[in-house]
Design an enzyme around this catalytic site. Structure first.
Site: not given
Length: 193
Positions: A88, A126, A139, A150
């Protein structure tokens, strides 16, 4: 085949990872899953991670790298693995290179799914609608505000990882906005399959 899949949330990394797992017969390694497994198994590194997580702290890179180190030594990784969601940060990418160097291993490919961030919000909506229609749980962070956060985090922390691998001549960019089967075909071509 040892691969790293990069791309922002919603880019299709999970979908493409699942297809690669089936095609290549290598496991997808999720750092979150590995952390939970190490905690559940009570390994020394898992206990360290649990103590940090229980106190609300982020698990530091050296613990995550330690878990990856242990995981890639397992028999199912003998022919490779797919890292999705790791590294990351550039520091993690460098730590991964050091780990692989110590084991005499190399990455075969680093693939970035390049997407239009504005279109990702629509894609996320979607996905939520499809998940709800299928009667599955959504989620907690699949909402426009959390999703944008995010994306901001990805842009600040993880996007530089692409530049790092590009600078090393290791990055392969794939149009992640193409239809799913076209993305799969492009990945296959980039891997020489």
């Amino acid at each position: 085949m040892r691969l790293v899949l990069l791309g922002p949330p919603g880019a299709g990394k999970g979908t493409q990872s699942a297809r690669l797992v089936e095609k290549l017969g290598v496991p997808q390694l999720s750092t979150g899953d590995m952390l939970r497994a190490a905690v559940a198994a009570g390994t020394p590194i898992g206990l360290k991670a649990k103590a940090l997580m229980d106190s609300g702290q982020l698990v530091p890179d050296e613990v995550v790298i330690g878990i990856i180190d242990q995981r890639i030594d397992k028999a199912d990784c003998a022919n490779g693995f797919i890292l999705d969601g790791f590294p990351r940060t550039v520091a993690q990418a460098e730590a991964l290179r050091g780990l692989l160097d110590r084991k005499g291993l190399e990455l075969d490919a680093v693939i970035e799914l390049v997407v239009d961030e504005n279109a990702l919000v629509d894609r996320m909506r979607r996905r939520v609608a499809e998940t709800l229609a299928a009667g599955k749980p959504v989620r907690a962070d699949d909402n426009p505000e959390s999703f944008k956060t995010r994306l901001d985090t990805y842009r600040a922390q993880t996007a530089p990882v692409s530049a790092h691998y590009a600078g090393r001549g290791e990055l392969k960019r794939i149009d992640g906005m193409a239809p799913i089967d076209d993305v799969t075909a492009a990945i296959d071509r980039s891997l020489g399959a």
